[in-house]
Design an enzyme around this catalytic site. Sequence first.
Site, PDB file in Angstrom:
ATOM      1  N   HIS A 193       0.842  -1.199   0.000  1.00  0.00           N
ATOM      2  CA  HIS A 193       0.000   0.000   0.000  1.00  0.00           C
ATOM      3  C   HIS A 193       0.878   1.251   0.000  1.00  0.00           C
ATOM      4  O   HIS A 193       0.647   2.196  -0.751  1.00  0.00           O
ATOM      5  CB  HIS A 193      -0.937  -0.005   1.206  1.00  0.00           C
ATOM      6  CG  HIS A 193      -2.017   1.003   1.067  1.00  0.00           C
ATOM      7  ND1 HIS A 193      -3.276   0.671   0.637  1.00  0.00           N
ATOM      8  CD2 HIS A 193      -2.020   2.344   1.210  1.00  0.00           C
ATOM      9  CE1 HIS A 193      -4.000   1.750   0.557  1.00  0.00           C
ATOM     10  NE2 HIS A 193      -3.269   2.791   0.888  1.00  0.00           N
ATOM     11  N   ARG A 338     -25.579  16.136   5.111  1.00  0.00           N
ATOM     12  CA  ARG A 338     -26.068  14.889   5.677  1.00  0.00           C
ATOM     13  C   ARG A 338     -26.830  15.195   6.967  1.00  0.00           C
ATOM     14  O   ARG A 338     -26.358  15.983   7.789  1.00  0.00           O
ATOM     15  CB  ARG A 338     -24.870  13.986   5.984  1.00  0.00           C
ATOM     16  CG  ARG A 338     -25.266  12.618   6.460  1.00  0.00           C
ATOM     17  CD  ARG A 338     -24.059  11.726   6.567  1.00  0.00           C
ATOM     18  NE  ARG A 338     -23.276  12.022   7.754  1.00  0.00           N
ATOM     19  CZ  ARG A 338     -22.130  11.393   8.036  1.00  0.00           C
ATOM     20  NH1 ARG A 338     -21.646  10.487   7.219  1.00  0.00           N
ATOM     21  NH2 ARG A 338     -21.462  11.684   9.126  1.00  0.00           N
ATOM     22  N   GLU A 431     -23.656   2.880   3.063  1.00  0.00           N
ATOM     23  CA  GLU A 431     -22.548   2.592   3.996  1.00  0.00           C
ATOM     24  C   GLU A 431     -22.816   1.367   4.851  1.00  0.00           C
ATOM     25  O   GLU A 431     -22.047   1.050   5.757  1.00  0.00           O
ATOM     26  CB  GLU A 431     -22.261   3.812   4.875  1.00  0.00           C
ATOM     27  CG  GLU A 431     -23.468   4.344   5.610  1.00  0.00           C
ATOM     28  CD  GLU A 431     -23.183   5.618   6.411  1.00  0.00           C
ATOM     29  OE1 GLU A 431     -22.027   5.928   6.671  1.00  0.00           O
ATOM     30  OE2 GLU A 431     -24.161   6.290   6.763  1.00  0.00           O
ATOM     31  N   ASN A 454     -16.019   4.213   4.735  1.00  0.00           N
ATOM     32  CA  ASN A 454     -15.529   3.963   6.106  1.00  0.00           C
ATOM     33  C   ASN A 454     -16.430   2.960   6.817  1.00  0.00           C
ATOM     34  O   ASN A 454     -15.963   1.967   7.363  1.00  0.00           O
ATOM     35  CB  ASN A 454     -15.505   5.257   6.926  1.00  0.00           C
ATOM     36  CG  ASN A 454     -14.714   6.351   6.251  1.00  0.00           C
ATOM     37  OD1 ASN A 454     -13.909   6.061   5.389  1.00  0.00           O
ATOM     38  ND2 ASN A 454     -14.957   7.591   6.620  1.00  0.00           N
ATOM     39  N   ASP A 455     -17.717   3.229   6.817  1.00  0.00           N
ATOM     40  CA  ASP A 455     -18.638   2.306   7.476  1.00  0.00           C
ATOM     41  C   ASP A 455     -18.859   1.064   6.622  1.00  0.00           C
ATOM     42  O   ASP A 455     -19.003  -0.034   7.152  1.00  0.00           O
ATOM     43  CB  ASP A 455     -19.972   2.994   7.774  1.00  0.00           C
ATOM     44  CG  ASP A 455     -19.886   3.805   9.060  1.00  0.00           C
ATOM     45  OD1 ASP A 455     -19.251   3.319  10.015  1.00  0.00           O
ATOM     46  OD2 ASP A 455     -20.427   4.923   9.105  1.00  0.00           O
ATOM     47  N   CYS A 502     -17.489   9.111  -0.657  1.00  0.00           N
ATOM     48  CA  CYS A 502     -17.032  10.145   0.285  1.00  0.00           C
ATOM     49  C   CYS A 502     -16.233   9.590   1.456  1.00  0.00           C
ATOM     50  O   CYS A 502     -15.810  10.337   2.318  1.00  0.00           O
ATOM     51  CB  CYS A 502     -18.200  10.957   0.817  1.00  0.00           C
ATOM     52  SG  CYS A 502     -19.208  10.066   2.003  1.00  0.00           S
TER      53      CYS A 502
HETATM   54  C1  PEP Z   1     -18.387   6.802   5.823  1.00  0.00           C
HETATM   55  O1  PEP Z   1     -18.940   5.995   6.569  1.00  0.00           O
HETATM   56  O2  PEP Z   1     -17.609   6.469   4.903  1.00  0.00           O
HETATM   57  C2  PEP Z   1     -18.600   8.246   6.000  1.00  0.00           C
HETATM   58  C3  PEP Z   1     -18.133   9.128   5.139  1.00  0.00           C
HETATM   59  O3  PEP Z   1     -19.275   8.629   7.106  1.00  0.00           O
HETATM   60  P1  PEP Z   1     -18.593   8.835   8.527  1.00  0.00           P
HETATM   61  O4  PEP Z   1     -17.112   8.706   8.344  1.00  0.00           O
HETATM   62  O5  PEP Z   1     -19.026  10.179   8.991  1.00  0.00           O
HETATM   63  O6  PEP Z   1     -19.209   7.708   9.296  1.00  0.00           O
HETATM   64 MG    MG Z   2     -20.489   6.653   7.930  1.00  0.00          MG
END
Ligand code: PEP
Ligand code: MG
Length: 582
Positions: A193, A338, A431, A454-455, A502
């Site tokens: 990576h 959001r 997500e 991320n989630d 995102c």
């Molecule tokens: C995600 O889950 O990728 C996200 C952008 O939301 P957060 O990081 O605020 O949970």
């Molecule tokens: Mg999230």
Amino acid sequence: MERLNGIGVSPGVAVGRAIVLTQRSDVVRFPIPPERVAREVAALEAARDRSREQLQDIRTRIASARGHELASLFDAQILILDDPLFFDRAADLVRTERVNAAWAVHRAYEELCEVFATVEDAYLRERESDVADVAGRVRLNLRHQGTDPGDLLRDVDGPCLLVADELTASLAAQLDWNRIQGFATDAGSRTYHTAILARSLKVPAVVGLHDASTRITAGTPLVIDGTTGELIVDPTPDALAGAQERATRRPRVRPAPLAGGAPATVATADGVPIRLEVNIELLEDLPAIAACGAEGVGLYRSEFMLGGLPLEEIAEDRQFEVYRALVTHMAPRPVTIRTFDLDERQVSARGATGRRSSRRGLRGVRLGLARPDLLRTQLRALVRAAAFGPLRVMFPFVTAVEEVRQARALMREAAASLGVDAGIPVGIMIEVPAAAVAADLLAPEVDFFTIGTNDLIQYTLAVDRTDDRVSEYYEPLHPAMLRLLRLVRRAAARQGIPVSVCGEMASDPALLGLLVGLGLTSFSMTPAALPMAREVVLDLHAGDARRLAREVLRLSTAADVEHHLFDALAAAGSRRDGERRR
Ligand code: PEP
Ligand code: MG
């Protein structure tokens, strides 16, 4: 002079003075020169004073709305802030260990946690979450005192070389790669990576140096030879002259920096337009957005406006003011807002001071539907703000079509109560794996998708993204993730709705090309990551990226995917070198 041997992962030679960074959890540690200690302590004091003002303000507001009993819950946090074991200890660490204030705060917090861990008393153990909140608040306020890693470069003249324990994409995003000419890391574990990152940044890099970040002091002259895998510490004049000559043989080719900060449309080398937007949490970050040339705000995380207050205390007018400021500042560029992504503990004053509840509980849009009074208030504030510029509303943590229908019905109600037919685009975060798998069913219900990687990674791979012990399982390149991304992109395309990404994956220069290869063309990221993303896009051939994505989608492990990406980048690099020599 000393020679350290590691693994060269990105070819070329770079010469400069060392800057040293080590990162644990999400907090970066870096040494500071003696002359900066007083400034760092002053920044820490200012952050503490700002935190105290904020906490007193919250306390006063709650006292007038809810009575003194609840307000006194915040007294504990104010006391912690001024406790010598916390604040004085942090200041002491800055002075004695000569480290950045944010790290010192983190260290003081960890030491207090160790004390709490030995205590049987349940009440005292509860205070651990208060210390975590206080430490988080002070670090957030430090961010606005100019003590971030990027600031390091101001202490060193001329070209710099980064020496780090590990280089993560989020750390890379905070640094100025026009000044940093190369890097060397201790870690070899995430070699591929890091290598992909180095090649995307087009800097020579050596990894697997074990303890270089503790042995090398900031300011030491260095040579990094990414071709031979060598790091030369304190080179002799002869070695330095030789290295300088080799460094000029392979100059870095970088596109000119963006002038004026105007929103810049950007396209791949073969002409595929790519939309680059930013994620923001604080209105104070807005000036940085103008500078980085984003086409809009792809994610505003509303929950950050709470600043520690429970949601019930944030009136409609207060929300409206924040949204209006955001939309007005960005217009005519669009802003995607959001709705609150909170869990139930953050709704009322009593819950706000308790332990953090499960992120898999009553959260995101579920919480909004369970408390329609609160969601309606927010939607009214959003509808009112939409009069001031292009705004899109996005619901977080959606798992099913019913949730979307109910949330949209509340949105219509909010608009009707204001006597307008808002016509505001409404989308959802993808997500949760259920939403990704059912994306074809969700697509007809919404105006756009935004993938929150991320989630999505943590729920798909069953890895808590905040738990260091399982971080090795948090793998964006897991074949399941790549398949989900393809699924969502296809569902959106079939319905003809836009889809963007995102999560952190979009901020990672090493992964952006693959995302484009998967057919994704819109990204929202932390503002600091945008200039680098722009460079990656300008350099990318979307046709090649699509071919690469098809190849990696056939592979069965994340490691194979990483190796394949690395080999492809290496081959593209040698091809470019060959063309340049001709
Ligand atoms: C995600 O889950 O990728 C996200 C952008 O939301 P957060 O990081 O605020 O949970
Ligand atoms: Mg999230």
